[in-house]
Design a protein around this motif. Structure first.
Motif, PDB file in Angstrom:
ATOM      1  N   ARG A   1      60.442  64.757  36.974  1.00 39.73           N
ATOM      2  CA  ARG A   1      60.137  65.314  38.295  1.00 39.73           C
ATOM      3  C   ARG A   1      58.869  66.178  38.199  1.00 39.73           C
ATOM      4  NH1 ARG A   1      64.870  65.932  39.494  1.00 39.73           N
ATOM      5  NH2 ARG A   1      65.190  64.489  41.223  1.00 39.73           N
ATOM      6  N   ALA A   2      58.761  66.933  37.123  1.00 38.61           N
ATOM      7  CA  ALA A   2      57.573  67.764  36.914  1.00 38.61           C
ATOM      8  C   ALA A   2      56.351  66.909  36.592  1.00 38.61           C
ATOM      9  CB  ALA A   2      57.832  68.767  35.794  1.00 38.61           C
ATOM     10  N   VAL A   3      56.541  65.826  35.844  1.00 40.07           N
ATOM     11  CA  VAL A   3      55.429  64.907  35.544  1.00 40.07           C
ATOM     12  C   VAL A   3      54.855  64.351  36.841  1.00 40.07           C
ATOM     13  CG1 VAL A   3      54.856  62.645  34.560  1.00 40.07           C
ATOM     14  CG2 VAL A   3      56.169  64.291  33.210  1.00 40.07           C
ATOM     15  N   GLY A   4      55.727  63.933  37.752  1.00 41.14           N
ATOM     16  CA  GLY A   4      55.257  63.417  39.029  1.00 41.14           C
ATOM     17  C   GLY A   4      54.496  64.459  39.824  1.00 41.14           C
ATOM     18  N   PHE A   5      54.990  65.684  39.816  1.00 41.86           N
ATOM     19  CA  PHE A   5      54.350  66.779  40.540  1.00 41.86           C
ATOM     20  C   PHE A   5      52.966  67.057  39.961  1.00 41.86           C
ATOM     21  CE2 PHE A   5      53.436  71.243  41.374  1.00 41.86           C
ATOM     22  CZ  PHE A   5      53.822  71.403  42.693  1.00 41.86           C
ATOM     23  N   ALA A   6      52.884  67.193  38.627  1.00 43.06           N
ATOM     24  CA  ALA A   6      51.618  67.512  37.979  1.00 43.06           C
ATOM     25  C   ALA A   6      50.603  66.393  38.162  1.00 43.06           C
ATOM     26  CB  ALA A   6      51.851  67.791  36.492  1.00 43.06           C
ATOM     27  N   MET A   7      51.051  65.166  38.041  1.00 41.94           N
ATOM     28  CA  MET A   7      50.138  64.030  38.188  1.00 41.94           C
ATOM     29  C   MET A   7      49.606  63.941  39.607  1.00 41.94           C
ATOM     30  SD  MET A   7      50.821  60.062  37.173  1.00 41.94           S
ATOM     31  CE  MET A   7      51.368  60.464  35.528  1.00 41.94           C
ATOM     32  N   ALA A   8      50.469  64.205  40.590  1.00 43.05           N
ATOM     33  CA  ALA A   8      50.026  64.183  41.980  1.00 43.05           C
ATOM     34  C   ALA A   8      49.014  65.290  42.252  1.00 43.05           C
ATOM     35  CB  ALA A   8      51.230  64.317  42.915  1.00 43.05           C
ATOM     36  N   GLN A   9      49.146  66.418  41.577  1.00 41.58           N
ATOM     37  CA  GLN A   9      48.146  67.481  41.708  1.00 41.58           C
ATOM     38  C   GLN A   9      46.745  66.963  41.389  1.00 41.58           C
ATOM     39  OE1 GLN A   9      49.826  70.531  38.988  1.00 41.58           O
ATOM     40  NE2 GLN A   9      49.631  71.934  40.716  1.00 41.58           N
ATOM     41  N   ASP A  10      46.663  66.083  40.402  1.00 38.68           N
ATOM     42  CA  ASP A  10      45.369  65.692  39.839  1.00 38.68           C
ATOM     43  C   ASP A  10      44.881  64.308  40.242  1.00 38.68           C
ATOM     44  OD1 ASP A  10      45.097  68.092  38.316  1.00 38.68           O
ATOM     45  OD2 ASP A  10      46.501  67.289  36.839  1.00 38.68           O
ATOM     46  N   ARG A  11      45.785  63.353  40.477  1.00 39.27           N
ATOM     47  CA  ARG A  11      45.354  61.955  40.615  1.00 39.27           C
ATOM     48  C   ARG A  11      45.988  61.228  41.809  1.00 39.27           C
ATOM     49  NH1 ARG A  11      43.157  59.681  35.903  1.00 39.27           N
ATOM     50  NH2 ARG A  11      42.329  61.337  34.562  1.00 39.27           N
ATOM     51  N   LEU A  12      46.338  61.940  42.871  1.00 38.48           N
ATOM     52  CA  LEU A  12      47.118  61.329  43.938  1.00 38.48           C
ATOM     53  C   LEU A  12      46.389  60.168  44.610  1.00 38.48           C
ATOM     54  CD1 LEU A  12      49.727  61.329  45.543  1.00 38.48           C
ATOM     55  CD2 LEU A  12      48.712  63.022  47.092  1.00 38.48           C
TER      56      LEU A  12
ATOM     57  N   PHE B   1      60.472  60.938  38.853  1.00 38.20           N
ATOM     58  CA  PHE B   1      59.018  60.950  38.943  1.00 38.20           C
ATOM     59  C   PHE B   1      58.575  60.776  40.395  1.00 38.20           C
ATOM     60  CE2 PHE B   1      55.108  58.400  39.203  1.00 38.20           C
ATOM     61  CZ  PHE B   1      54.214  59.222  38.527  1.00 38.20           C
ATOM     62  N   ALA B   2      59.146  59.796  41.080  1.00 38.86           N
ATOM     63  CA  ALA B   2      58.773  59.544  42.475  1.00 38.86           C
ATOM     64  C   ALA B   2      59.067  60.762  43.344  1.00 38.86           C
ATOM     65  CB  ALA B   2      59.516  58.313  43.005  1.00 38.86           C
ATOM     66  N   ASP B   3      60.179  61.422  43.070  1.00 37.64           N
ATOM     67  CA  ASP B   3      60.533  62.603  43.854  1.00 37.64           C
ATOM     68  C   ASP B   3      59.521  63.726  43.637  1.00 37.64           C
ATOM     69  OD1 ASP B   3      62.398  64.097  45.579  1.00 37.64           O
ATOM     70  OD2 ASP B   3      62.733  65.303  43.781  1.00 37.64           O
ATOM     71  N   GLY B   4      59.085  63.903  42.409  1.00 41.05           N
ATOM     72  CA  GLY B   4      58.073  64.924  42.130  1.00 41.05           C
ATOM     73  C   GLY B   4      56.766  64.634  42.839  1.00 41.05           C
ATOM     74  N   VAL B   5      56.353  63.376  42.859  1.00 43.26           N
ATOM     75  CA  VAL B   5      55.139  62.980  43.583  1.00 43.26           C
ATOM     76  C   VAL B   5      55.299  63.273  45.070  1.00 43.26           C
ATOM     77  CG1 VAL B   5      53.681  61.034  44.262  1.00 43.26           C
ATOM     78  CG2 VAL B   5      54.527  61.200  41.900  1.00 43.26           C
ATOM     79  N   ASN B   6      56.425  62.886  45.625  1.00 41.75           N
ATOM     80  CA  ASN B   6      56.637  63.028  47.066  1.00 41.75           C
ATOM     81  C   ASN B   6      56.739  64.489  47.493  1.00 41.75           C
ATOM     82  OD1 ASN B   6      56.580  60.256  47.396  1.00 41.75           O
ATOM     83  ND2 ASN B   6      58.796  60.041  47.131  1.00 41.75           N
ATOM     84  N   GLN B   7      57.356  65.315  46.657  1.00 36.62           N
ATOM     85  CA  GLN B   7      57.413  66.740  46.998  1.00 36.62           C
ATOM     86  C   GLN B   7      56.014  67.338  47.034  1.00 36.62           C
ATOM     87  OE1 GLN B   7      60.472  69.459  45.719  1.00 36.62           O
ATOM     88  NE2 GLN B   7      61.550  67.811  44.635  1.00 36.62           N
ATOM     89  N   TYR B   8      55.160  66.904  46.119  1.00 29.23           N
ATOM     90  CA  TYR B   8      53.790  67.411  46.149  1.00 29.23           C
ATOM     91  C   TYR B   8      53.079  66.952  47.423  1.00 29.23           C
ATOM     92  CZ  TYR B   8      49.168  68.894  44.940  1.00 29.23           C
ATOM     93  OH  TYR B   8      47.953  69.539  44.982  1.00 29.23           O
ATOM     94  N   MET B   9      53.206  65.670  47.752  1.00 28.53           N
ATOM     95  CA  MET B   9      52.548  65.135  48.959  1.00 28.53           C
ATOM     96  C   MET B   9      53.010  65.878  50.207  1.00 28.53           C
ATOM     97  SD  MET B   9      52.061  61.020  48.883  1.00 28.53           S
ATOM     98  CE  MET B   9      53.660  60.518  48.287  1.00 28.53           C
ATOM     99  N   ALA B  10      54.283  66.238  50.257  1.00 30.69           N
ATOM    100  CA  ALA B  10      54.847  66.843  51.465  1.00 30.69           C
ATOM    101  C   ALA B  10      54.376  68.275  51.683  1.00 30.69           C
ATOM    102  CB  ALA B  10      56.374  66.805  51.387  1.00 30.69           C
ATOM    103  N   GLN B  11      53.919  68.937  50.617  1.00 27.10           N
ATOM    104  CA  GLN B  11      53.679  70.376  50.715  1.00 27.10           C
ATOM    105  C   GLN B  11      52.228  70.806  50.581  1.00 27.10           C
ATOM    106  OE1 GLN B  11      56.543  72.927  48.522  1.00 27.10           O
ATOM    107  NE2 GLN B  11      57.495  71.016  47.849  1.00 27.10           N
ATOM    108  N   PHE B  12      51.345  69.931  50.061  1.00 27.17           N
ATOM    109  CA  PHE B  12      50.017  70.403  49.684  1.00 27.17           C
ATOM    110  C   PHE B  12      48.918  69.560  50.318  1.00 27.17           C
ATOM    111  CE2 PHE B  12      52.954  71.723  46.392  1.00 27.17           C
ATOM    112  CZ  PHE B  12      52.639  73.071  46.253  1.00 27.17           C
ATOM    113  N   PRO B  13      47.712  70.142  50.453  1.00 23.33           N
ATOM    114  CA  PRO B  13      46.588  69.388  51.035  1.00 23.33           C
ATOM    115  C   PRO B  13      46.278  68.140  50.218  1.00 23.33           C
ATOM    116  CG  PRO B  13      46.076  71.734  50.904  1.00 23.33           C
ATOM    117  CD  PRO B  13      47.352  71.537  50.144  1.00 23.33           C
ATOM    118  N   LEU B  14      45.892  67.092  50.916  1.00 23.18           N
ATOM    119  CA  LEU B  14      45.588  65.826  50.259  1.00 23.18           C
ATOM    120  C   LEU B  14      44.167  65.833  49.714  1.00 23.18           C
ATOM    121  CD1 LEU B  14      47.127  63.379  52.886  1.00 23.18           C
ATOM    122  CD2 LEU B  14      48.124  64.059  50.693  1.00 23.18           C
TER     123      LEU B  14
END
Length: 798
Positions: A72-83, A139-152
């Motif tokens: 879940r954290a991997v998905g979050f961190a990766m979305a921070q950098d490479r969404l 992993f997918a959940d971590g990505v989606n939580q990032y997308m839902a909360q932060f600027p694209l």
């Protein structure tokens, strides 16, 4: 007058305000998505706190207490950098580029849909072990939580769309993308078919690699049956290249055992040669689950597992086998093209309606047709004469996502091989080293069991030429602790004669592997610094072999003009190193290309001549075969009355070389440094739009670079885009099994895919100078290197 003044003043104020607003908007556009690596967040679904420590290059080291928390954290961190990159790659695999980039991508979308990548991914997901499914879901959940909360990232705003939620199947899709990108038969084999309209089979056969002339094999103890190609021989993907999302193929890897290592323990090196673009294809990451997992290396943005790297026990790295993994079939269709003739009966084609939505708001209605082998591809190949279908290894059942999950956790050679047994559709030679002192090399390839040479267009009206399955994993070649003390591969011929199955004709020439093994043999023991020098080596075995051939021909002429004489003198004194400063390297590279082109130019139409420039493998092998037979029909220029020799071809090519270089770099041969001509620009897919490039600083370069496609350090360019390097080492790793903290690495880009980030291309300059940064592994060393710390916390309200 006063009214006009007031109006003008008001307009001026509005313009100034608009400019100020524009500046603020541009700054927001650039920087809004840059994450704060020191800020902590709540991540729903976590069971315990997760730490993300980042070093001076922003590389995340993630510490968790369970697999689900980790991924879940991997998905979050990766979305921070490479969404945005993740979304772009996902759209490639789904055939949905037209929706964001416009109708010009429709043919590419149709091709990718014809490959049915997501259809296979869904089957893999359905049959995967629960722990792998759980990891992908987290992993997918971590990505989606990032997308839902932060600027694209700004690319979403520029292109005007929102990303959809990430799903586990999308991560598996990326394996299919890699499989297609590394496929060997799609371009070359169809080009050979086109060539038959202009050139007789006997001449085409001279372009087919004669593997007897490829003296060096990866696995010397195994073998390959020779097949007479002459007796059996009968672009939508360009859009992916233009976008910088076709990664191509190549790579070097090697490992030395303790007896050849200065540390007394194995050292392993890997540099995978892929497309050079921004954001880069790899994301560096270290993943830790207390007491269960400790793995570091590179992952593909969009999936959570380390593809190449090391854990606490083993290290591994990959090179492409260059497997011939795709075959064409000439089909016989009925009058309304709804059936195909097979084994004496008409069979129904599978007809699949497709709607391609475009950015312009249009909907393109079309259809795809399939036989039992695969899609009909006439539209993608612009083939009008005969119905063509393909069978492609990527559609065969495999489970690479299982492999990488298990190899991340492997403890020894047996675990490693058990994991690799399902790595089928992305055929690789995988190098291995472990903390117990062992080294090895395993071929993991889905080699089809087939009739014929593998390169002709097969008749599709019977089952005779259908694949009869794949060679079992236990029959694939491997080496384990060889007496010589090292293993190595570089996309060269897999096995010598004797292996009972056809693997490929499309191997790289032996230049890189010969140079690697020469350097491995030069010293009794090697260390990390030696491995760095090897990965940065620009001495060419191709130049060493071909320069004397050229000089012999050129010295037969004794009345060269001054410029030609000066260029000849450079070649005479050359040490075969393609440094940035070398003038001889410049002369050789242009002369080599000119000889290849002049061998074929008079025989081909302008259309096929342009196409063959993109088939350098055929040209290189033609020259190898011509040197073995100086009576080849390719040598004579059919447009002249005289009968030319190879000497004539080389001399004419030399004259043209000097003319070209004088025009490009001036009359002074001392100014012909290779780096002035041979450059590299790090391009972003949207960097083709000048305004965007200037505002967002998407592209970087050009930089002068050494080497070429035939050196161990490969800054590769196409003969269709001269001297502009677009492929090379996509990462460089050196792993020390005696102490993982002594390992070093570099990538050509950086952690972040966000152009305004300080980590967007922060490793590029180091990479260009063949420098490395530390790759800390132990908790103590990671903490010493930590510059940023983020804590992801569970929701305490639950």
């Amino acid at each position: 007058m006063k009214v006009i003044k007031r109006v003008l003043l008001s307009l001026l104020i509005l313009i100034v305000l608009a400019l100020i607003a524009g500046v603020f908007f541009v700054q927001y556009l650039k920087k809004a998505a840059v994450p704060d690596y020191n800020k902590s967040f709540v991540l729903y679904g976590l069971q315990s706190e997760v730490e993300i420590l980042r070093d001076a290059h922003g590389i995340p080291h993630i510490y968790a207490k369970s697999d689900s928390d980790l991924y879940r954290a991997v998905g979050f961190a990766m979305a921070q950098d490479r969404l945005w990159q993740m979304d772009l790659l996902r759209r490639v695999t789904q055939g949905r580029l037209s929706e964001i980039l416009g109708k010009d991508q429709a043919e590419t979308d149709l091709l990718m849909r014809a490959l049915r990548i997501q259809e296979k991914s869904a089957k893999i997901l359905k049959n995967s072990d629960p722990e792998i499914v759980s990891a992908l879901q987290s992993f997918a959940d971590g990505v989606n939580q990032y997308m839902a909360q932060f600027p694209l990232p700004p690319e979403f705003k520029v292109l005007g769309y929102q990303p959809e939620w990430w799903e586990p199947v999308h991560s598996i899709n990326l394996i299919g993308y890699m499989s297609w990108d590394l496929s060997m038969g799609w371009g070359t084999e169809y080009f050979l078919h086109q060539l038959r309209a202009e050139v007789p089979d006997s001449m085409i056969a001279e372009m087919i690699p004669d593997l007897a002339q490829h003296k060096t094999s990866v696995f010397e103890a195994f073998g390959n049956n020779r097949i007479d190609a002459a007796s059996t021989l009968l672009s939508a993907t360009q859009k992916l290249k233009d976008l910088g999302i076709e990664v191509f193929n190549g790579s070097n890897n090697w490992a030395v055992a303790g007896k050849k290592s200065k540390t007394g323990m194995p050292l392993l090196a890997n540099d995978m040669h892929l497309g050079l673009f921004a954001p880069g294809i790899w994301y560096q990451m270290h993943q830790v689950v207390d007491g269960k997992l400790d793995v570091s290396g590179v992952v593909v943005p969009g999936q959570p597992f380390v593809i190449a790297g090391h854990n606490d026990r083993i290290a591994w790295g990959m090179t492409n086998v260059m497997l011939d993994d795709l075959d064409f079939y000439q089909e016989k269709l009925n009058e309304d093209s709804t059936k195909y003739w097979f084994d004496g009966a008409w069979k129904d084609l599978i007809i699949q309606p497709e709607t391609i939505k475009t950015k312009e708001g249009d909907s393109i209605q079309t259809e795809l047709k399939f036989t039992h082998r695969g899609p009909i591809v006439n539209r993608m190949k612009k083939e009008k004469e005969m119905p063509l279908s393909i069978r492609w290894l990527g559609n065969e059942m495999s489970n690479e996502i299982r492999t990488v999950y298990l190899v991340n956790r492997a403890k020894n050679w047996d675990d490693f091989r058990a994991a690799m047994s399902t790595f089928i559709s992305v055929s690789q030679n995988v190098v291995y080293a472990d903390v117990d002192g062992n080294i090895g090399l395993q071929c993991t390839a889905g080699i089809p069991v087939r009739e014929g040479s593998g390169i002709e267009i097969y008749p599709g009206d019977s089952s005779k030429y259908d694949w009869k399955g794949l060679v079992p994993f236990d029959e694939l070649p491997f080496e384990y602790n060889p007496e010589r003390g090292y293993v190595s591969s570089a996309n060269n011929k897999t096995v010598p004669e004797g292996f009972p199955h056809y693997i490929s004709h499309w191997f790289a020439t032996p230049s890189r592997i010969d140079r690697i093994r020469e350097m491995l043999e030069e010293k009794e023991k090697l260390g990390v610094e030696d491995f760095k020098a090897m990965q940065g080596d620009v001495k060419s075995k191709t130049a060493e072999r071909m320069t004397p051939v050229f000089l012999t021909s050129l010295q037969k002429e004794t009345t060269w003009p001054a410029a030609e004489k000066a260029a000849l003198d450079k070649l005479l004194l050359w040490n075969f190193e393609l440094t940035r400063e070398s003038q001889a390297a410049t002369v050789f590279e242009v002369l080599y290309r000119k000889v290849l082109e002049n061998l074929v130019k008079d025989e081909l139409s302008s259309e096929l001549f342009e196409k063959i420039k993109g088939e350098r493998m055929l040209l290189e092998n033609l020259l190898m075969n011509v040197l073995a037979d100086r009576n080849s029909a390719w040598i004579d220029n059919k447009n002249t009355a005289e009968k030319e020799t190879l000497d004539d071809c080389i001399q004419q090519s030399f004259v043209e070389t000097v003319q070209e270089l004088s025009g490009e770099l001036g009359a002074n041969v001392d100014e012909w440094q290779w780096g002035k001509l041979h450059t590299f620009t790090m391009n972003h897919p949207l960097g083709v739009v000048n305004a965007l490039n200037k505002v967002l600083k998407l592209n970087r370069g050009p930089y002068p670079v050494p080497g070429s496609f035939h050196t161990v350090c490969p800054y590769t360019y196409s003969y269709r885009n001269l001297y502009k390097a677009n492929n090379g080492a996509s990462e460089r790793h050196i792993f020390d099994a005696g102490n993982w903290d002594r390992s070093e690495t570099i990538i050509p880009t950086g952690t972040s895919g966000i152009p305004a980030s300080g980590f967007y291309l922060d490793q590029t300059e180091m990479y260009l100078q063949n420098q490395y940064h530390a790759d800390p592994f132990s908790r103590a060393e990671v903490e010493k290197a930590t510059k940023f710390k983020m804590t992801l916390n569970p929701d305490e309200s639950l």
